[in-house]
Scaffold this motif. Structure first.
Motif, PDB file in Angstrom:
ATOM      1  N   ALA B  27      -0.576  -4.205 -19.057  1.00 33.44           N
ATOM      2  CA  ALA B  27      -0.647  -3.720 -17.672  1.00 33.44           C
ATOM      3  C   ALA B  27      -1.588  -2.524 -17.601  1.00 33.44           C
ATOM      4  O   ALA B  27      -1.696  -1.746 -18.557  1.00 33.44           O
ATOM      5  N   LEU B  28      -2.261  -2.401 -16.474  1.00 26.77           N
ATOM      6  CA  LEU B  28      -3.049  -1.192 -16.213  1.00 26.77           C
ATOM      7  C   LEU B  28      -2.394  -0.453 -15.045  1.00 26.77           C
ATOM      8  O   LEU B  28      -2.207  -1.030 -13.964  1.00 26.77           O
ATOM      9  N   ILE B  29      -2.055   0.810 -15.277  1.00 25.72           N
ATOM     10  CA  ILE B  29      -1.471   1.627 -14.210  1.00 25.72           C
ATOM     11  C   ILE B  29      -2.606   2.409 -13.549  1.00 25.72           C
ATOM     12  O   ILE B  29      -3.339   3.145 -14.206  1.00 25.72           O
ATOM     13  N   VAL B  30      -2.747   2.210 -12.261  1.00 21.41           N
ATOM     14  CA  VAL B  30      -3.802   2.882 -11.491  1.00 21.41           C
ATOM     15  C   VAL B  30      -3.151   3.994 -10.680  1.00 21.41           C
ATOM     16  O   VAL B  30      -2.276   3.737  -9.849  1.00 21.41           O
ATOM     17  N   THR B  31      -3.557   5.219 -10.933  1.00 18.16           N
ATOM     18  CA  THR B  31      -2.911   6.334 -10.252  1.00 18.16           C
ATOM     19  C   THR B  31      -3.880   7.509 -10.121  1.00 18.16           C
ATOM     20  O   THR B  31      -5.074   7.377 -10.394  1.00 18.16           O
ATOM     21  N   GLU B  62      -9.080   9.575  -6.743  1.00 16.01           N
ATOM     22  CA  GLU B  62      -9.099  10.807  -5.963  1.00 16.01           C
ATOM     23  C   GLU B  62      -8.504  10.554  -4.582  1.00 16.01           C
ATOM     24  O   GLU B  62      -8.406   9.390  -4.164  1.00 16.01           O
ATOM     25  N   PRO B  63      -8.116  11.603  -3.860  1.00 12.51           N
ATOM     26  CA  PRO B  63      -7.683  11.380  -2.483  1.00 12.51           C
ATOM     27  C   PRO B  63      -8.835  10.741  -1.707  1.00 12.51           C
ATOM     28  O   PRO B  63      -9.991  11.115  -1.916  1.00 12.51           O
ATOM     29  N   GLU B  64      -8.546   9.795  -0.841  1.00  8.60           N
ATOM     30  CA  GLU B  64      -9.570   9.039  -0.114  1.00  8.60           C
ATOM     31  C   GLU B  64     -10.552   8.426  -1.127  1.00  8.60           C
ATOM     32  O   GLU B  64     -11.685   8.881  -1.265  1.00  8.60           O
ATOM     33  N   PRO B  65     -10.127   7.427  -1.880  1.00 11.74           N
ATOM     34  CA  PRO B  65     -10.919   6.908  -3.002  1.00 11.74           C
ATOM     35  C   PRO B  65     -12.298   6.392  -2.593  1.00 11.74           C
ATOM     36  O   PRO B  65     -12.465   5.815  -1.523  1.00 11.74           O
ATOM     37  N   GLY B  91      -1.302   6.041  -0.578  1.00  5.03           N
ATOM     38  CA  GLY B  91      -2.205   4.987  -0.141  1.00  5.03           C
ATOM     39  C   GLY B  91      -3.501   4.941  -0.931  1.00  5.03           C
ATOM     40  O   GLY B  91      -4.050   3.859  -1.176  1.00  5.03           O
ATOM     41  N   SER B  92      -3.968   6.093  -1.369  1.00  6.29           N
ATOM     42  CA  SER B  92      -5.248   6.119  -2.088  1.00  6.29           C
ATOM     43  C   SER B  92      -5.179   5.307  -3.371  1.00  6.29           C
ATOM     44  O   SER B  92      -6.051   4.470  -3.642  1.00  6.29           O
ATOM     45  N   ALA B  93      -4.140   5.551  -4.179  1.00  8.02           N
ATOM     46  CA  ALA B  93      -4.022   4.829  -5.450  1.00  8.02           C
ATOM     47  C   ALA B  93      -3.775   3.342  -5.212  1.00  8.02           C
ATOM     48  O   ALA B  93      -4.338   2.489  -5.912  1.00  8.02           O
ATOM     49  N   THR B 136       1.784   5.313   4.022  1.00  4.51           N
ATOM     50  CA  THR B 136       0.745   4.341   4.352  1.00  4.51           C
ATOM     51  C   THR B 136       1.255   2.920   4.507  1.00  4.51           C
ATOM     52  O   THR B 136       0.666   2.124   5.218  1.00  4.51           O
ATOM     53  N   GLY B 137       2.340   2.604   3.777  1.00  4.29           N
ATOM     54  CA  GLY B 137       2.823   1.220   3.805  1.00  4.29           C
ATOM     55  C   GLY B 137       1.877   0.294   3.070  1.00  4.29           C
ATOM     56  O   GLY B 137       2.002  -0.931   3.149  1.00  4.29           O
ATOM     57  N   SER B 138       0.945   0.877   2.324  1.00  7.26           N
ATOM     58  CA  SER B 138      -0.068   0.068   1.636  1.00  7.26           C
ATOM     59  C   SER B 138       0.557  -0.932   0.672  1.00  7.26           C
ATOM     60  O   SER B 138      -0.048  -1.959   0.361  1.00  7.26           O
TER      61      SER B 138
END
Lengths: 128, 388
Positions: B27-31, B62-65, B91-93, B136-138
């Motif tokens: 797995a890759l964790i994106v954060t 970053e914030p607002e990727p 939401g960004s991540a 965000t509910g993303s």
């Protein structure tokens, strides 16, 4: 009796409606690009649209005759819904009821233009 | 024809434990770097370890990727080829994880062209979204918001295949959220729910979700902001509200407040929720004046009024929103944000055209002309009641 859609006379009327609409001219003032509206059962309407003005509108049965930036394809029933205001053109594109060959992002930046264009089409007395 | 898309939603206390039941090996964790430093990734990795899944962390969001970060992440995915991508964060991540997923499997496309009009054909991996904010509910939408740094504007992208496979909504992850972020993100939920209920693409499947989310925000956001860590019930209900609103507006659309908030927020680099929430009451007043709103339904559902008078009910709801915003210390005017009047009026030359081409505008029930949009921003600066 209205103008038969699709057809040369309908296209000529649509051309006229587009160029007399201030609302379309304003909404599409940044638009540059030509477009084919293709009817699956046969026929296509070519529109050369430039800064709120329709420079050329042609009805053709040969879709290889032009290579526009955008092609929107649907069956006659879907076009009837668009032209009667029952199907929002952008919603139609997003749900793939209208198939798009071209950049949706560019169209979505010009939503008002798309809506005004449809409004112009609804002004044409249309027969299907 | 329309669609209703949803992930499998695992929610409530201990929802994170579901990670231990996952199949697969990698797995890759994106954060983002902050969450990584705070140990959130350790917690996820601990559960994955129990499932026998080796995990790698990409903590560069970053914030607002930006487009650049997403491209970098896609390259990491290509090298790792994981069974799961796990988006962990706000939401960004989560949005970055979705875009990375698309670019990983479709290296032939540009991020800017991700749209619902074509099939991506994703099949190599799956996405788990784990929100650490209630906003965000993303985790329950297929939309992606990226930032084009060069043009100082946000890009609203999306494709139905980018709906996360699983959403894990565990209130433990939002329990320690600072009050300011709780408020910013909570107001975002409210905006999603109200615009999801009232935009032109609204539908029967989403209406109930949006109404419920509005009710949850009014009932629990003040508590979550005021009581913080001590009120796990408020945290849990706000976490649920965010996901429910995500489903609601994600399967219908957003509206004018999003277009204005995106454009303004990208220019002044302000949090998404704060900016969309600021403009929401103004856009509601504007929409209602066009006779095109359904705000009365919302006012009646949350028990504000029994009145069938749409104008009266809308005015009551707008006032209730402003009161809620003040209660959770959210701005209700641009002028409160330490932005000089002269600077703002000059900035409108960029902000107004960008709002006009933001895709949030496309389903607005009353679409403003350019001059009206300019006026709406000006009214929001001074806090004037919309009268046009």
């Amino acid at each position: 009796m209205g103008y038969q859609f699709p057809g040369a006379e309908w296209t000529a009327q649509f051309h006229e409606e587009l160029n007399k609409s201030d609302a379309y001219a304003n909404a599409a003032k940044h638009w540059e690009g030509d477009i084919f509206l293709i009817i699956e059962e046969g026929g296509a309407i070519y529109l050369d649209l430039w800064h709120g003005h329709c420079r050329e509108a042609i009805y053709t049965t040969d879709i290889s005759s032009k290579q526009p930036e955008f092609k929107i394809t649907a069956n006659l029933e879907k076009w009837r819904k668009v032209l009667s205001g029952k199907l929002d053109p952008v919603q139609g594109l997003m749900t793939r009821q209208l198939k798009l060959d071209g950049n949706l992002v560019k169209i979505m930046k010009n939503v008002k233009a798309a809506q005004e264009m449809v409004r112009c089409a609804t002004h044409v007395d249309t027969a299907f | 024809m329309w669609f209703f898309n949803s992930p499998e939603i695992v929610y409530g206390e201990d929802a994170l434990g579901y990670l231990e039941e996952l199949p697969g090996q990698k797995a890759l964790i994106v954060t983002d770097p902050v969450l990584h430093k705070l140990g959130f990734t350790d917690r996820i990795q601990h559960h994955l370890q129990k499932a026998g899944i080796a995990s790698t962390v990409f903590a560069e969001v970053e914030p607002e990727p930006s487009l650049q970060t997403v491209q970098q992440g896609a390259e990491v995915l290509r090298n790792l080829q994981p069974d799961w991508i796990i988006g962990l964060g706000g939401g960004s991540a989560l949005d970055a994880a979705k875009a990375m997923w698309a670019l990983y499997e479709r290296p032939d496309i540009e991020a800017e062209t991700i749209s619902p009009t074509f099939r991506l054909g994703l099949h190599k991996t799956k996405l788990i979204a784990i929100p650490t904010t209630s906003g965000t509910g993303s985790e329950a939408t297929w939309m992606v918001v990226l930032t084009d740094l060069a043009q100082k504007r946000k890009l609203g992208l999306g494709n139905r295949e980018l709906m996360p496979t699983i959403a894990i909504v565990d209130p433990i992850l939002t329990q320690n959220l600072p009050a300011k972020i709780t408020a910013d993100t909570g107001i975002d939920v409210l905006t999603h729910a109200i615009e999801g209920y009232t935009n032109n693409f609204r539908n029967d499947f989403c209406d109930g979700l949006c109404l419920k989310a509005v009710q949850l925000v009014f009932d629990y956001l003040p508590r979550a902001v005021a009581n913080g860590t001590d009120d796990i019930e408020a945290r849990e209900r706000m976490a649920n509200a965010a996901t429910i609103a995500g489903l609601g507006f994600g399967n219908s659309y957003a509206g004018l407040a999003h277009a204005m908030g995106h454009s303004f927020g990208a220019y002044y680099k302000m949090p998404h929720g704060r900016t969309v929430g600021l403009f929401l009451p103004y856009t509601m007043e504007f929409t209602a004046r066009g006779g095109l709103s359904r705000y009365g339904d919302i006012a009646r559902f949350i028990g504000l009024t029994d009145s069938r008078d749409e104008a009266l009910a809308t005015a009551g709801l707008v006032e209730e929103i402003r009161q809620l915003e003040r209660r959770v210390e959210q701005p209700t005017t641009v002028g409160e944000l330490d932005i000089g009047e002269e600077d703002f009026m000059a900035a409108l030359a960029t902000i107004v055209p960008n709002a006009e081409i933001d895709n949030g505008i496309l389903a607005a029930p009353r679409m403003p002309e350019t001059e009206e949009l300019q006026q709406l921003f000006e009214y929001a600066y001074w806090g004037r009641k919309v009268d046009f």
